[in-house]
Design a protein around this motif. Sequence first.
Motif, PDB file in Angstrom:
ATOM      1  N   VAL A  63       0.915  -1.203  -0.043  1.00  0.00           N
ATOM      2  CA  VAL A  63      -0.031   0.069  -0.002  1.00  0.00           C
ATOM      3  C   VAL A  63       0.735   1.093   0.071  1.00  0.00           C
ATOM      4  CG1 VAL A  63      -1.551   1.399   1.437  1.00  0.00           C
ATOM      5  CG2 VAL A  63      -1.922  -1.056   1.185  1.00  0.00           C
ATOM      6  N   VAL A  64       1.677   1.131   1.019  1.00  0.00           N
ATOM      7  CA  VAL A  64       2.673   2.386   0.938  1.00  0.00           C
ATOM      8  C   VAL A  64       3.346   2.662  -0.370  1.00  0.00           C
ATOM      9  CG1 VAL A  64       4.812   3.359   2.106  1.00  0.00           C
ATOM     10  CG2 VAL A  64       3.144   2.038   3.443  1.00  0.00           C
ATOM     11  N   LEU A  65       3.915   1.433  -1.000  1.00  0.00           N
ATOM     12  CA  LEU A  65       4.470   1.646  -2.132  1.00  0.00           C
ATOM     13  C   LEU A  65       3.540   2.435  -3.327  1.00  0.00           C
ATOM     14  CD1 LEU A  65       7.137   1.226  -3.953  1.00  0.00           C
ATOM     15  CD2 LEU A  65       6.067  -1.056  -4.617  1.00  0.00           C
ATOM     16  N   GLY A  66       2.616   1.755  -3.324  1.00  0.00           N
ATOM     17  CA  GLY A  66       1.620   2.248  -4.048  1.00  0.00           C
ATOM     18  C   GLY A  66       1.038   3.990  -3.804  1.00  0.00           C
ATOM     19  N   ALA A  67       1.065   4.391  -2.710  1.00  0.00           N
ATOM     20  CA  ALA A  67       1.123   5.494  -2.328  1.00  0.00           C
ATOM     21  C   ALA A  67       2.045   6.404  -2.768  1.00  0.00           C
ATOM     22  CB  ALA A  67       0.846   5.874  -0.807  1.00  0.00           C
ATOM     23  N   GLY A  68       3.379   5.998  -2.369  1.00  0.00           N
ATOM     24  CA  GLY A  68       4.568   6.400  -3.019  1.00  0.00           C
ATOM     25  C   GLY A  68       4.871   6.885  -4.356  1.00  0.00           C
ATOM     26  N   ILE A  69       4.194   5.736  -5.042  1.00  0.00           N
ATOM     27  CA  ILE A  69       4.122   5.997  -6.724  1.00  0.00           C
ATOM     28  C   ILE A  69       3.172   7.160  -6.957  1.00  0.00           C
ATOM     29  CG2 ILE A  69       3.842   4.937  -8.900  1.00  0.00           C
ATOM     30  CD1 ILE A  69       4.825   2.504  -7.407  1.00  0.00           C
ATOM     31  N   LEU A  70       2.061   6.920  -6.483  1.00  0.00           N
ATOM     32  CA  LEU A  70       0.858   7.994  -6.498  1.00  0.00           C
ATOM     33  C   LEU A  70       1.554   9.331  -6.157  1.00  0.00           C
ATOM     34  CD1 LEU A  70      -2.236   6.714  -5.485  1.00  0.00           C
ATOM     35  CD2 LEU A  70      -1.643   7.542  -7.783  1.00  0.00           C
ATOM     36  N   VAL A  71       2.038   9.542  -5.239  1.00  0.00           N
ATOM     37  CA  VAL A  71       2.450  11.208  -4.839  1.00  0.00           C
ATOM     38  C   VAL A  71       3.556  11.662  -5.722  1.00  0.00           C
ATOM     39  CG1 VAL A  71       1.685  10.972  -2.450  1.00  0.00           C
ATOM     40  CG2 VAL A  71       4.216  10.309  -3.120  1.00  0.00           C
ATOM     41  N   ILE A  72       4.260  10.980  -6.539  1.00  0.00           N
ATOM     42  CA  ILE A  72       5.205  11.268  -7.304  1.00  0.00           C
ATOM     43  C   ILE A  72       4.854  11.186  -8.823  1.00  0.00           C
ATOM     44  CG2 ILE A  72       7.380  11.324  -5.801  1.00  0.00           C
ATOM     45  CD1 ILE A  72       7.970   8.459  -7.159  1.00  0.00           C
ATOM     46  N   SER A  73       3.949  10.746  -9.189  1.00  0.00           N
ATOM     47  CA  SER A  73       3.517  10.363 -10.506  1.00  0.00           C
ATOM     48  C   SER A  73       3.345  11.587 -11.231  1.00  0.00           C
ATOM     49  CB  SER A  73       2.433   9.306 -10.532  1.00  0.00           C
ATOM     50  OG  SER A  73       1.339   9.776 -10.373  1.00  0.00           O
ATOM     51  N   ASP A  74       3.406  11.535 -12.584  1.00  0.00           N
ATOM     52  CA  ASP A  74       3.196  12.647 -13.530  1.00  0.00           C
ATOM     53  C   ASP A  74       2.653  12.159 -14.661  1.00  0.00           C
ATOM     54  OD1 ASP A  74       3.592  15.424 -14.070  1.00  0.00           O
ATOM     55  OD2 ASP A  74       5.267  14.997 -15.385  1.00  0.00           O
ATOM     56  N   HIS A  75       2.159  11.207 -14.578  1.00  0.00           N
ATOM     57  CA  HIS A  75       1.599  10.329 -15.797  1.00  0.00           C
ATOM     58  C   HIS A  75       0.575   9.715 -15.503  1.00  0.00           C
ATOM     59  CE1 HIS A  75       1.994   7.828 -19.251  1.00  0.00           C
ATOM     60  NE2 HIS A  75       2.535   8.819 -20.096  1.00  0.00           N
ATOM     61  N   TYR A  76      -0.361   9.488 -16.352  1.00  0.00           N
ATOM     62  CA  TYR A  76      -1.540   8.502 -16.038  1.00  0.00           C
ATOM     63  C   TYR A  76      -1.177   7.184 -15.977  1.00  0.00           C
ATOM     64  CZ  TYR A  76      -4.808  12.349 -17.048  1.00  0.00           C
ATOM     65  OH  TYR A  76      -5.404  13.649 -16.832  1.00  0.00           O
ATOM     66  N   ALA A  77      -0.079   6.637 -16.582  1.00  0.00           N
ATOM     67  CA  ALA A  77       0.210   5.487 -16.409  1.00  0.00           C
ATOM     68  C   ALA A  77       0.850   4.997 -15.073  1.00  0.00           C
ATOM     69  CB  ALA A  77       1.170   5.095 -17.634  1.00  0.00           C
ATOM     70  N   SER A  78       1.553   5.812 -14.433  1.00  0.00           N
ATOM     71  CA  SER A  78       2.140   5.747 -13.239  1.00  0.00           C
ATOM     72  C   SER A  78       1.053   5.903 -12.115  1.00  0.00           C
ATOM     73  CB  SER A  78       3.260   6.576 -12.921  1.00  0.00           C
ATOM     74  OG  SER A  78       2.962   8.120 -13.351  1.00  0.00           O
ATOM     75  N   LEU A  79       0.106   6.981 -12.503  1.00  0.00           N
ATOM     76  CA  LEU A  79      -1.048   7.066 -11.540  1.00  0.00           C
ATOM     77  C   LEU A  79      -1.817   5.709 -11.636  1.00  0.00           C
ATOM     78  CD1 LEU A  79      -3.495   9.899 -11.760  1.00  0.00           C
ATOM     79  CD2 LEU A  79      -4.319   7.856 -11.942  1.00  0.00           C
ATOM     80  N   PHE A  80      -2.170   5.285 -12.764  1.00  0.00           N
ATOM     81  CA  PHE A  80      -2.791   3.985 -12.680  1.00  0.00           C
ATOM     82  C   PHE A  80      -1.847   2.915 -11.931  1.00  0.00           C
ATOM     83  CE2 PHE A  80      -3.525  -0.066 -15.103  1.00  0.00           C
ATOM     84  CZ  PHE A  80      -4.782  -0.386 -14.743  1.00  0.00           C
ATOM     85  N   LEU A  81      -1.006   2.976 -12.248  1.00  0.00           N
ATOM     86  CA  LEU A  81      -0.099   1.781 -11.470  1.00  0.00           C
ATOM     87  C   LEU A  81      -0.118   1.913  -9.917  1.00  0.00           C
ATOM     88  CD1 LEU A  81       3.074   1.207 -13.427  1.00  0.00           C
ATOM     89  CD2 LEU A  81       1.539  -0.542 -12.956  1.00  0.00           C
TER      90      LEU A  81
END
Lengths: 493, 644, 502, 102
Positions: free
Chosen positions: C112-130
């Motif tokens: 979960v934390v990893l997911g959150a970590g990716i979300l907060v730095i994402s700049d792209h819909y794909a990374s957002l989706f991931l």
Amino acid sequence: MSITLLMCGLLFGGALAWFLEGVKAQSARWVSLLTVLVIGGYFAIALNATAYDFSTLQLLVRVAWISSFHIEYALALDYLSIVLILLTLFLALICVLVSWQEINDKVGFYYFNLLTSIAGIIGVFTAVDMFLFFFFWEVMLLPITALIAIWGHENRHFAAIKFFIFTQLSSLLMLVAIISMSFIHYQQVGQLSFFYQDWLTLDLPLSISQYLMLGFFIAFAVKLPSVPVHSWLPDAHTQAPTAGSVLLAGVLLKTGAYGLIRFVLQLFPQASVNFAPVAATLGVVSILYGAKMAFAQQDLKRLVAYSSISHMGFVMLALFSFNAIAYQGAVLTLVAHGLSSAALFALAGMIYSRIHSRDLNHMGGFWLNTPRMGGFALAFSAAAFGLPGLANFVAEFLSLVGAYQRYPILTILAAFGLIGSAIYGMVLFQGVFHGKCQVKQQAVNDLSSRELLVFSSLLALLIFIGFYPNSILGFFQSDSIIIAINNTVGVSK
Amino acid sequence: MNDAMLPLITETVLACLPFYPLISFVLLISFGKHLSWRVAAGLSVGAMVFSALSSLFVIQQLSIDVPVITSHLWTWFTLAEEVNQTTTSINIKFYLDGLSAVMISVVTGIGLLIHIFAAAYMKEDENFSRFMAYMNLFIVAMLILVLADNLVLLYLGWEGVGLCSFLLIGFWYHEKANVMAARKAFIVTRVGDTAMAIGLFMLFKELGQLTIVDITQSAQTLWTTGDDKAYWIALLLLGGAVGKSAQLPLQTWLPDAMAGPTPVSALIHAATMVTAGVYLIARMNSVFLLAPQVMTYVAWLGAATLILAGIAALAQSDIKRVLAYSTMSQIGYMMLSLGAGAFSAGVFHLMTHAFFKALLFLTAGAIILALHHQQNLFKMGGLLKRLPFETALFAVGLVCLIALPGSSGFFSKEAIIAQLWSSNTAGPLLWTCAIFGALLTSIYSCRLFFLAFMGESRFEQSLQPSSSKLVKYSLIALAVLSLVGGMFGNIIETSLAQVFPLVTRSALNEPNWLHSVAIATPFVGIIFSWFYFASYRSKDSAGLNKNIFIESTSGLANFCRQGLGFDCLYHWLLVKPYCSLAKLNRRDIFDQLIMLNAWYVALLHDVLKSSQTGKLRWYAAAIGLATFLLLLVLSVDVISTEAS
Amino acid sequence: MTQLMLHSLLPVLIVAFGIVLSLLLIAWRRSQKLILIFTITIFSVALLASFSLFVDLADAVQVTTLVKVDSYGLFAFMLVLVASIAVSVLSSMWLTHTTEVHDEFFVLLQLVVLGAGILVISDHYASLFLGFELLSIALVGLVGYSRDSEFSVETSFKYLVLSACASSFMLLGIAFIYSYSGSLSFSTEQLMFDNMSDLSILVRNYGHGDVLFYRVGFLLFMVGIAFKLSLAPFHLWTPDVYQGAPTPVTLLLATVSKIAIFIVLMKCWFSQAIFVDTKSSDENMLFLMSIFAIASMLIGNALALKQQNIKRLLAYSSIAHMGYLLIVLIVISPQSVALAWQSALFYLTAYVLASISIFMTVQLTQYHHNKSELNVDDWQGMFWQNPSLAVLIIVAILSLAGIPLTMGFIGKFYLLNVAVQAQQWWLISALIIGSGIGLFYYLRIIFVLFTIVNEKNIAKELIPVSLTLSPAVNFSVMIVIILSVLLGIFPDLLGNLLVTVN
Amino acid sequence: MIAIPLSHILILASILFVIGFIGVITRKNTLFILMSLEVMLNAVGVAFIGAGSAWQQADGQVMFILILTLAAAEVALGLALLIQMQRRFKSLDIDNLSKLKG
């Protein structure tokens, strides 16, 4: 002199009372009594020692607080705040004394709340950074709400919630106005500022200032309170423990009037003048409606509560008449009503402690056993209906004389409040002390020496001010803010 | 005594004059319970003696050269009027001139006698010291009222006497009737007071003054006769006066006020307080003279009251209520006199009335006490034999009331009536009213006398006449004053001459029968009653129908007895609506409206809560539904923004 | 990939490696204590890493097109990590009640934390989706984790199906947006919007769709986000899942998932340059967002009004809070974006702190009453029995209610500043009304704490809570109380951090 | 090759999506709900592929692969829960799961 020290002292005293009560029962009372006395003494001595001229606002402290918004910790004093602080401290003493035997549960925490709220109120009267003002404005509510909610009567939670929601909602409006002002300051000067005296220099277009004024006005009108936003008050006063009612009526309502004087009138003179007819009308409606409602009540404390609404209507009317005499009357009303309503609530509390009821139907004929209490009750209800010789008369007289200069018709209507007040005054006094006795007479004892002290000090002050109002009015001759406003706005006949 | 010291001493004496009873009041109220009768009575009466002596002394100092003595105590507050840049100090300051001299002599003199009487009369009451304290406080307030240098201080005394009146009417607070009477008295007079207060606001706005002397001066310089402002102010002050003096239309409280102990009725509701209205108008004559129309109103109000009260007195069965109505009626004379511009006659009548009405009330009190608190006239009868001393005194009082020649009432009332005919603001019609009133006075007085003192005794129990010497001496003193009071007429005339301006009179020629008619009227009344009320004085009880001693229940009699229906009128017009409005709105309509919002929120809560069904499929559907709705909203919004 | 890029990804990488290591650890030795300590260590190390990065980072670092690390995101990640540490500690209390070894719980938590970590730095819909799906799917596992609970299946099913639904809406939205803009990156769209005229030429030339698709796409995208943020009218799942999930997981839902998703929403939103004052901005989008905000404030508060169950109540109140928070999206001009970020982060900090406080108490008292359903009345008289715990709740509640002396007030002050500057009077009115309604139930809780319980009340079978807290717990309670009051009185401690960095 | 306008593809995807969604809300059987979810996700996949080909980019296809992964993960979880449900309630009726409410 340090107001901060004053507030910290009260906080510290409160905390000490709370802590010591756990160590040794009964100590909280003495600690708080001592605290209030010491703080009061300190304030009096410090006042005498200072060389400030308090006829204008004297800045005492100004340090940065929240730098991202340029919020400062700034306190200032002038005669208005000094008089109100003195009133607050005096009533704090009364509060400590009236709670002496009434509160038996969680005494330490009770006194902690009491003293904390006093500290908050003093903060309100001195803060000149608007954020700080708002901060104190809210902080003082918490302990008072706790007083109502924990030590109140049967319906206390409802009353406390109502009280809190009313004041909170209205003060959020004020917060919005405060933020808007700071933003306007940003637009005009290039920097956010919440400092009161910075705001005085702003050049506000009327189209904006009328809305901002309204934001402040509503917050203070709720606190004052003015019809139609008064209805928290009867509930809160009725349900609060005696000291809570004393504090609410004696001091808390005054913060509303203080806000009107300090902020609404001075920050938005033009908008206030434009709005004045409405405000004055509200004042008159409050006077008459409050008097009428007071008459209709069966509950002693509710009756007194509505009478407060009526009296505060005089303040509103007087303040929005933009007249130096009326202004003096308004200030004096604050003090006089603070004392007289505090006394009446203390009376209600004393009766409650004897017969465990606030219902007028359960009272009557108490004079037989409690002539002293009756005598004082008479004097205090006489104060409520404005008997000359007591402070309230001078206050109301000045308010009305002043208001008449500007609003003859409204003032004549307001004067009918004098009849209304006589009616509820009669209901109050006669309902309790005249007629046939309803309860066992043995239950009703006359005043104890502590109660006697409370009442006689209140009455002595009322009479003193009643015959020598210059002791207070003397401070308000030269600094007539009203004249200043009239000059800025250019109102004249 | 050093001459230079004299003014200073006079001033000091004047300054202290009202405060002796205050000291007594404070002592009695604080320690009353612990004081014996002797000490309490001594204290209160002693204070009165001091005051009376002081007033004697200061009145002595008044002369043609020293028409006014003032004594400034301290500044009460100041009114700074920023528009005119004027600052008026409202002082605690006493002002003694001829008018207030008359008043303080009445207040302290009669007050002293009544205090002496009361000390004996109330001896048995358990709250004796409280009673005496109130009486003392009343005297303080009354003295402040009449000595006030400005209208605010006057208002202080004005309200103070009202409060004491309230306290004393409700002195026996266990009885509901007394309590309600006290409340009524206070509230009704408060209505008048409020009018007066508004008058003060107006005066200040127009003249920037509230000191009486200054008002007199600036009114005359700023206004001309018939000025609108003067009219309104005079009218408002009149409102205050009618409230206090129980004149139409605020007269209803006075008969009920008889619920108080009898010395109270004598002191407050006959001799002093109720005449405060008269004093106010006399004091403010400068304003009233500028509003001749209001003067006419005053006269008419007085005339109407005196006739109304006379009629009402005819039907009363309670001895004190008869006297109360008679008081109203006599004050009506004073008002009539003031309205006619005959100020000194009015004030003179005020004084003589104080003498004989105090006598009447106190004697009535003595009789009532002797009859075990029986006040009903129809249950008395034949007291002539059983209480000869009281009967004699009462007769003296009645003689004065009827104004038989030689009595004090005669001098004062004749002085009034004589000036009516050719007054600018009164006239022949009012003269006729006054004569008719005098006729009524003599008729109801005779009726009272016959019922109580003549005929068969209808009081079965043994009597308990008071044996107290204090009672006797005070009554005798009052009787003497009543009889010889007419002699003060000249003194008063001269002392008041400097206070009141000369009022121009119309050139209407007075027929020479006027005086004869005026003098003859009381006799006509007596003769009429002698025959009309023959049955009341008949000793032959056996042959008579006992029914006449039962209160008549006919509509007219009831109507008269209840003061011509004013009570009823006010009850339905004012009291009832106010009470029912209050009752209707006990829950506070504004509160209800505001709590309606709370109700809405609760409703919203309930509605929304029902959407939380826990059903997954509904939740999913809700997502779709919400999306659909948002799409709709969005498309509407898009269309509208693009259209604009 | 430069060293700077790697460096800036460090916190996320630490968590990712942590997961791998955790799996290895489990393979090596199954121990509850060990995995707990390991998890907390991982989080703490990540926290330290992000803090140092936060302090050092001068400018945003674009790492491939997918990810852009900036200090706001890092701060949010720190919040996430703090909340996760709290969750780990809380769950350790809860999981000791069974004999099973619950290592997979912690692995899921790290996911979960990893997911959150990716979300907060994402700049792209794909990374957002991931990030989004990593977060959601791991959460489904956690939500239904306590298999013995009667609600576990229901809760996780609801969360699974509804969140999958919402994800599909969001994905469809992303597809629409992509079809219109031709890019899945947040930031390129800004370019397109700056040249509105070019865009229409572009569209005409290629015929690849209509601006309508963009709008519909954005709305559908918002549906997914709103679902996760439980914004009204997509809030229906929230109370059920909050109530059914184990308390630490509820905390996770309330904090980590909301922070991460709100941050990504902000990034996405601001990169589209929708501002009140800018002519080119899309008023309809602002309008849409206002609807979400106002509806959430009012509906959330109204629903909580008479709620007895504490977790449901908090669910409803979180709806309202997310509504308040949406205010920061409606800013007047690009100059105000910084203030919006500060406001959001401050508000979120206050919110996280308050949530941690309350859920901590819920967790502590839940087992005292020996029932999973905790009602408000179960806290009766707690102030007199457990003052420190009660003060913790009071401070948290006051903070949620936005009363001075607490962080929540400063947070609200920030929000109002944003709203006043953008002159959004409707939003302000809704905020005021919402706060008013909110006070009702917040105060109710506080008053319950203060109820003086005597013999009469005991008849109601509501025994006041009296717990003996371990010194460690007591200490942490004190720390949280002091922190929230301190930051409420001296918000500069945090505010300056947020200002000076960017 | 006749170019199919992008809007047509998107509309097709939308229709598919709505069909899937209607399946979710009308089906009581949990298995069918999971299947309908698959339909929805695949509809999104169609939209991505269509958009990707219109823009001549690989992004759409990448997204589609990601979506497939997601779908697999979801179904795995869904089926696990389904078994749990069957064990506990002896039924797959989704409406049984409505204890949490209010």
